[in-house]
Design a protein around this motif. Structure first.
Motif, PDB file in Angstrom:
ATOM      1  N   GLY A  68     -19.240   0.833 -39.888  1.00  0.00           N
ATOM      2  CA  GLY A  68     -18.732  -0.298 -39.114  1.00  0.00           C
ATOM      3  C   GLY A  68     -18.092   0.090 -37.814  1.00  0.00           C
ATOM      4  O   GLY A  68     -17.786  -0.774 -36.987  1.00  0.00           O
ATOM      5  N   ALA A  69     -17.849   1.398 -37.607  1.00  0.00           N
ATOM      6  CA  ALA A  69     -17.328   1.906 -36.327  1.00  0.00           C
ATOM      7  C   ALA A  69     -18.459   2.587 -35.569  1.00  0.00           C
ATOM      8  O   ALA A  69     -19.404   3.109 -36.167  1.00  0.00           O
ATOM      9  N   LEU A  70     -18.364   2.594 -34.254  1.00  0.00           N
ATOM     10  CA  LEU A  70     -19.330   3.288 -33.414  1.00  0.00           C
ATOM     11  C   LEU A  70     -18.813   4.684 -33.082  1.00  0.00           C
ATOM     12  O   LEU A  70     -17.616   4.950 -33.175  1.00  0.00           O
ATOM     13  N   ARG A  71     -19.731   5.556 -32.681  1.00  0.00           N
ATOM     14  CA  ARG A  71     -19.355   6.925 -32.308  1.00  0.00           C
ATOM     15  C   ARG A  71     -19.540   7.169 -30.815  1.00  0.00           C
ATOM     16  O   ARG A  71     -19.612   8.311 -30.379  1.00  0.00           O
ATOM     17  N   GLY A  72     -19.602   6.085 -30.031  1.00  0.00           N
ATOM     18  CA  GLY A  72     -19.848   6.266 -28.613  1.00  0.00           C
ATOM     19  C   GLY A  72     -19.484   5.041 -27.813  1.00  0.00           C
ATOM     20  O   GLY A  72     -18.408   4.484 -27.988  1.00  0.00           O
ATOM     21  N   GLY A  73     -20.407   4.576 -26.957  1.00  0.00           N
ATOM     22  CA  GLY A  73     -20.079   3.514 -26.024  1.00  0.00           C
ATOM     23  C   GLY A  73     -20.994   2.314 -26.125  1.00  0.00           C
ATOM     24  O   GLY A  73     -22.202   2.448 -26.331  1.00  0.00           O
ATOM     25  N   SER A  74     -20.420   1.125 -25.989  1.00  0.00           N
ATOM     26  CA  SER A  74     -21.192  -0.119 -25.993  1.00  0.00           C
ATOM     27  C   SER A  74     -21.137  -0.766 -24.612  1.00  0.00           C
ATOM     28  O   SER A  74     -20.230  -0.524 -23.825  1.00  0.00           O
ATOM     29  N   HIS A  75     -22.113  -1.650 -24.335  1.00  0.00           N
ATOM     30  CA  HIS A  75     -22.326  -2.132 -22.965  1.00  0.00           C
ATOM     31  C   HIS A  75     -23.045  -3.471 -22.996  1.00  0.00           C
ATOM     32  O   HIS A  75     -23.889  -3.707 -23.852  1.00  0.00           O
ATOM     33  N   VAL A  76     -22.698  -4.376 -22.083  1.00  0.00           N
ATOM     34  CA  VAL A  76     -23.279  -5.726 -21.958  1.00  0.00           C
ATOM     35  C   VAL A  76     -23.159  -6.473 -23.291  1.00  0.00           C
ATOM     36  O   VAL A  76     -24.111  -6.578 -24.062  1.00  0.00           O
ATOM     37  N   HIS A  77     -21.978  -6.978 -23.544  1.00  0.00           N
ATOM     38  CA  HIS A  77     -21.668  -7.664 -24.793  1.00  0.00           C
ATOM     39  C   HIS A  77     -21.974  -9.150 -24.643  1.00  0.00           C
ATOM     40  O   HIS A  77     -21.385  -9.825 -23.793  1.00  0.00           O
ATOM     41  N   VAL A  78     -22.885  -9.673 -25.475  1.00  0.00           N
ATOM     42  CA  VAL A  78     -23.373 -11.040 -25.316  1.00  0.00           C
ATOM     43  C   VAL A  78     -23.243 -11.785 -26.646  1.00  0.00           C
ATOM     44  O   VAL A  78     -23.744 -11.329 -27.677  1.00  0.00           O
ATOM     45  N   PHE A  79     -22.592 -12.940 -26.602  1.00  0.00           N
ATOM     46  CA  PHE A  79     -22.438 -13.784 -27.784  1.00  0.00           C
ATOM     47  C   PHE A  79     -23.769 -14.426 -28.164  1.00  0.00           C
ATOM     48  O   PHE A  79     -24.570 -14.780 -27.293  1.00  0.00           O
ATOM     49  N   ASP A  80     -23.984 -14.618 -29.471  1.00  0.00           N
ATOM     50  CA  ASP A  80     -25.154 -15.379 -29.892  1.00  0.00           C
ATOM     51  C   ASP A  80     -24.926 -16.870 -29.645  1.00  0.00           C
ATOM     52  O   ASP A  80     -23.871 -17.282 -29.152  1.00  0.00           O
ATOM     53  N   GLN A  81     -25.935 -17.696 -29.985  1.00  0.00           N
ATOM     54  CA  GLN A  81     -25.875 -19.118 -29.661  1.00  0.00           C
ATOM     55  C   GLN A  81     -24.721 -19.831 -30.351  1.00  0.00           C
ATOM     56  O   GLN A  81     -24.236 -20.849 -29.865  1.00  0.00           O
ATOM     57  N   LYS A  82     -24.281 -19.308 -31.488  1.00  0.00           N
ATOM     58  CA  LYS A  82     -23.167 -19.905 -32.218  1.00  0.00           C
ATOM     59  C   LYS A  82     -21.815 -19.366 -31.752  1.00  0.00           C
ATOM     60  O   LYS A  82     -20.777 -19.820 -32.235  1.00  0.00           O
ATOM     61  N   GLY A  83     -21.826 -18.415 -30.834  1.00  0.00           N
ATOM     62  CA  GLY A  83     -20.586 -17.818 -30.364  1.00  0.00           C
ATOM     63  C   GLY A  83     -19.932 -16.924 -31.402  1.00  0.00           C
ATOM     64  O   GLY A  83     -18.712 -16.731 -31.370  1.00  0.00           O
ATOM     65  N   GLU A  84     -20.714 -16.375 -32.312  1.00  0.00           N
ATOM     66  CA  GLU A  84     -20.171 -15.584 -33.415  1.00  0.00           C
ATOM     67  C   GLU A  84     -20.473 -14.099 -33.236  1.00  0.00           C
ATOM     68  O   GLU A  84     -19.615 -13.333 -32.841  1.00  0.00           O
ATOM     69  N   TRP A  85     -21.690 -13.676 -33.533  1.00  0.00           N
ATOM     70  CA  TRP A  85     -22.054 -12.267 -33.405  1.00  0.00           C
ATOM     71  C   TRP A  85     -22.206 -11.912 -31.929  1.00  0.00           C
ATOM     72  O   TRP A  85     -22.517 -12.761 -31.087  1.00  0.00           O
ATOM     73  N   VAL A  86     -22.004 -10.630 -31.630  1.00  0.00           N
ATOM     74  CA  VAL A  86     -22.113 -10.135 -30.257  1.00  0.00           C
ATOM     75  C   VAL A  86     -23.095  -8.967 -30.242  1.00  0.00           C
ATOM     76  O   VAL A  86     -22.976  -8.032 -31.048  1.00  0.00           O
ATOM     77  N   SER A  87     -24.069  -9.017 -29.346  1.00  0.00           N
ATOM     78  CA  SER A  87     -25.008  -7.905 -29.198  1.00  0.00           C
ATOM     79  C   SER A  87     -24.565  -6.992 -28.069  1.00  0.00           C
ATOM     80  O   SER A  87     -23.777  -7.379 -27.199  1.00  0.00           O
ATOM     81  N   PHE A  88     -25.088  -5.765 -28.072  1.00  0.00           N
ATOM     82  CA  PHE A  88     -24.738  -4.794 -27.032  1.00  0.00           C
ATOM     83  C   PHE A  88     -25.779  -3.687 -27.020  1.00  0.00           C
ATOM     84  O   PHE A  88     -26.569  -3.538 -27.962  1.00  0.00           O
ATOM     85  N   THR A  89     -25.789  -2.889 -25.953  1.00  0.00           N
ATOM     86  CA  THR A  89     -26.527  -1.634 -25.952  1.00  0.00           C
ATOM     87  C   THR A  89     -25.552  -0.501 -26.224  1.00  0.00           C
ATOM     88  O   THR A  89     -24.352  -0.614 -25.963  1.00  0.00           O
ATOM     89  N   TYR A  90     -26.087   0.600 -26.741  1.00  0.00           N
ATOM     90  CA  TYR A  90     -25.225   1.644 -27.299  1.00  0.00           C
ATOM     91  C   TYR A  90     -25.749   3.030 -26.953  1.00  0.00           C
ATOM     92  O   TYR A  90     -26.967   3.257 -26.917  1.00  0.00           O
ATOM     93  N   GLU A  91     -24.813   3.952 -26.688  1.00  0.00           N
ATOM     94  CA  GLU A  91     -25.135   5.378 -26.595  1.00  0.00           C
ATOM     95  C   GLU A  91     -24.091   6.179 -27.352  1.00  0.00           C
ATOM     96  O   GLU A  91     -22.930   5.772 -27.461  1.00  0.00           O
ATOM     97  N   ASP A  92     -24.496   7.351 -27.854  1.00  0.00           N
ATOM     98  CA  ASP A  92     -23.750   8.078 -28.867  1.00  0.00           C
ATOM     99  C   ASP A  92     -23.053   9.319 -28.304  1.00  0.00           C
ATOM    100  O   ASP A  92     -23.715  10.249 -27.831  1.00  0.00           O
ATOM    101  N   HIS A  93     -21.718   9.336 -28.376  1.00  0.00           N
ATOM    102  CA  HIS A  93     -20.928  10.478 -27.905  1.00  0.00           C
ATOM    103  C   HIS A  93     -21.194  11.722 -28.741  1.00  0.00           C
ATOM    104  O   HIS A  93     -21.330  12.832 -28.213  1.00  0.00           O
ATOM    105  N   VAL A  94     -21.266  11.568 -30.055  1.00  0.00           N
ATOM    106  CA  VAL A  94     -21.374  12.732 -30.945  1.00  0.00           C
ATOM    107  C   VAL A  94     -22.622  13.542 -30.630  1.00  0.00           C
ATOM    108  O   VAL A  94     -22.573  14.764 -30.474  1.00  0.00           O
ATOM    109  N   LEU A  95     -23.762  12.872 -30.503  1.00  0.00           N
ATOM    110  CA  LEU A  95     -25.013  13.572 -30.233  1.00  0.00           C
ATOM    111  C   LEU A  95     -25.109  14.020 -28.784  1.00  0.00           C
ATOM    112  O   LEU A  95     -25.716  15.059 -28.489  1.00  0.00           O
ATOM    113  N   ALA A  96     -24.510  13.265 -27.873  1.00  0.00           N
ATOM    114  CA  ALA A  96     -24.526  13.670 -26.464  1.00  0.00           C
ATOM    115  C   ALA A  96     -23.737  14.959 -26.242  1.00  0.00           C
ATOM    116  O   ALA A  96     -24.095  15.781 -25.393  1.00  0.00           O
TER     117      ALA A  96
END
Length: 451
Positions: free
Chosen positions: A131-159
């Protein structure tokens, strides 16, 4: 029929950057933006989130970053007074400065809060927290119901450990509210989050040549559900469209970026994909949601990723990603709209059903569609830049109507052309000369189809 009146909303001698979607408050009274200092927004150095009132022109500072942090790319909930945006590191250091895997999402209620809450949790120390991320999220967009949020992701651990296993690759994820994630404070950059966040796309270090495997997932967009088929028995309730890069023969002409793979000369081609999300994204599949020290975070059990377009045999293969855009779904989910070149090399609007089939060309002009775009709440129109003008394109017959034109003092910008919640107005950015300087300002014009 309305249309024709264009107003400049902002006049401060600073840059005003609109996100490609979700810039209007849910009630249509405010437009949100950030103040990155360069004209195209590639330098992430803005320290404030602001908003301008669409009637009075009043400007408010919504959030002021502290301790050396920068913020930007703000979006608003479609149903309530809530916004989300990127927050860079506070007290940045040489080993943890702003970057693709050193940023995270925050949210707040403008006018009610002055502080932000962490959207996604972070845990960069093995064993990682589900449930936690290991890096960075970007462009956070709510779904049509204003509930879930999508994003793009890149990983600090592997980078940070490129030889340890899989590589850091851009992926798409979602944050699920009302599921607080608490992480051990084993690293100074670890923090708790209000949401359970997971990566939902699957990428490969070495995609199989000519397959549906991808090496990058990006430019995501929520898909409406009414007209979208759902996998039988899988319990899917939400889906995202995104662009994924496949690997093909690089000896032929085309737009893909060439790269070597084994003994073949190959190139990546951006194709349109869909990922269907299970109703419960908190259950791991065959691999752990949080990943390992040697592998990327994995999609939840029941996630279905499938390819929609197959364009590698066209004269101009792939989506037109040189015009940066995000696919967009009609509100009912019956069509996904995207940009692709026609056989003459002109970037046009195209559409395809999320359930599969062949892409259908929407626009047919001689001038390129040159911007990110949005779809009218009715699902009948697209607002975008064509030539040097803000235009509306009919999704039924491809007809084009100009709603705002470039002139001696205004250059229409390609970053955001976004309908208001009621569809009566369109917000866009325009470059305006002010003495010896030029500033990106926010404009609003009426839709030709306003009520």
């Amino acid at each position: 029929m309305g249309g024709g009146m264009t107003r400049q909303l902002t006049r401060q001698r600073q840059q005003h950057h609109l996100t490609n979607t979700g810039i209007w408050s849910w009630d249509g009274n405010w437009i949100y933006y950030d103040i990155r200092s360069d004209t195209n927004g590639s330098v992430f150095d803005g320290t404030r989130i602001e908003r301008v009132h669409t009637r009075s022109g009043e400007v408010e500072v919504v959030y002021q970053a502290q301790r050396g942090a920068c913020v930007g790319v703000v979006t608003a909930s479609p149903v309530e007074n809530k916004i989300a945006f990127i927050h860079g590191p506070e007290d940045p250091t040489t080993d943890w400065s702003y970057g693709a895997y050193h940023r995270h999402g925050v949210w707040m209620r403008p006018g009610q809060d002055t502080k932000v809450q962490h959207l996604d949790a972070r845990d960069v120390v093995d064993p990682f927290t589900p449930g936690a991320l290991r890096g960075g999220s970007h462009v956070h967009v709510f779904d049509q119901k204003g509930e879930w949020v999508s994003f793009t992701y890149e990983d600090h651990v592997l980078a940070m450990n490129p030889e340890s296993g899989q590589s850091n690759q851009r992926n798409v994820g979602v944050s699920i509210p009302n599921n607080t994630v608490t992480v051990p404070k084993t690293h100074r950059r670890n923090h708790d989050g209000d949401c359970f966040s997971v990566v939902v796309t699957q990428t490969h270090d070495d995609p199989k040549f000519g397959s549906d495997q991808i090496c990058k997932a990006y430019e995501d967009a929520w898909i409406g559900s009414e007209a979208r088929d759902q996998p039988v028995g899988a319990g899917q309730s939400r889906a995202l469209a995104f662009i994924g890069d496949v690997l093909v023969d690089g000896s032929s002409s085309g737009d893909g970026a060439s790269r070597a793979s084994s003994s073949k000369q190959t190139k990546t081609v951006p194709e349109l994909f869909v990922v269907e999300l299970p109703a419960n994204c908190m259950i791991a599949g065959s691999e752990p949601l949080q990943g390992t020290a040697h592998s990327r975070p994995a999609p939840p059990a029941g996630t279905v990723q499938r390819r929609l377009t197959r364009t590698t045999d066209r004269a101009y293969p792939g989506l037109a990603t040189d015009v940066r855009h995000w696919p967009r779904s009609k509100p009912d989910g019956s069509k996904i709209v995207f940009l692709m070149r026609d056989d003459n090399g002109v970037v046009q609007l195209w559409s395809i059903s999320p359930n599969g089939g062949s892409p259908q060309q929407v626009s047919f002009g001689s001038e390129t569609v040159g911007s990110a775009f949005s779809i009218h709440p009715s699902g009948d129109l697209v607002a975008c830049v064509i030539g040097n003008s803000i235009c509306e394109v009919s999704l039924d017959d491809g007809s084009v109507e100009i709603v705002a034109e470039q002139n001696d003092r205004l250059v229409c910008l390609p970053f955001a052309v976004v309908y208001s919640p009621d569809g009566n107005e369109i917000a866009f950015g325009g470059a305006v000369e002010d003495g010896a300087a030029t500033f990106n300002q926010i404009f609003m014009t009426e839709s030709k189809h306003s009520k």
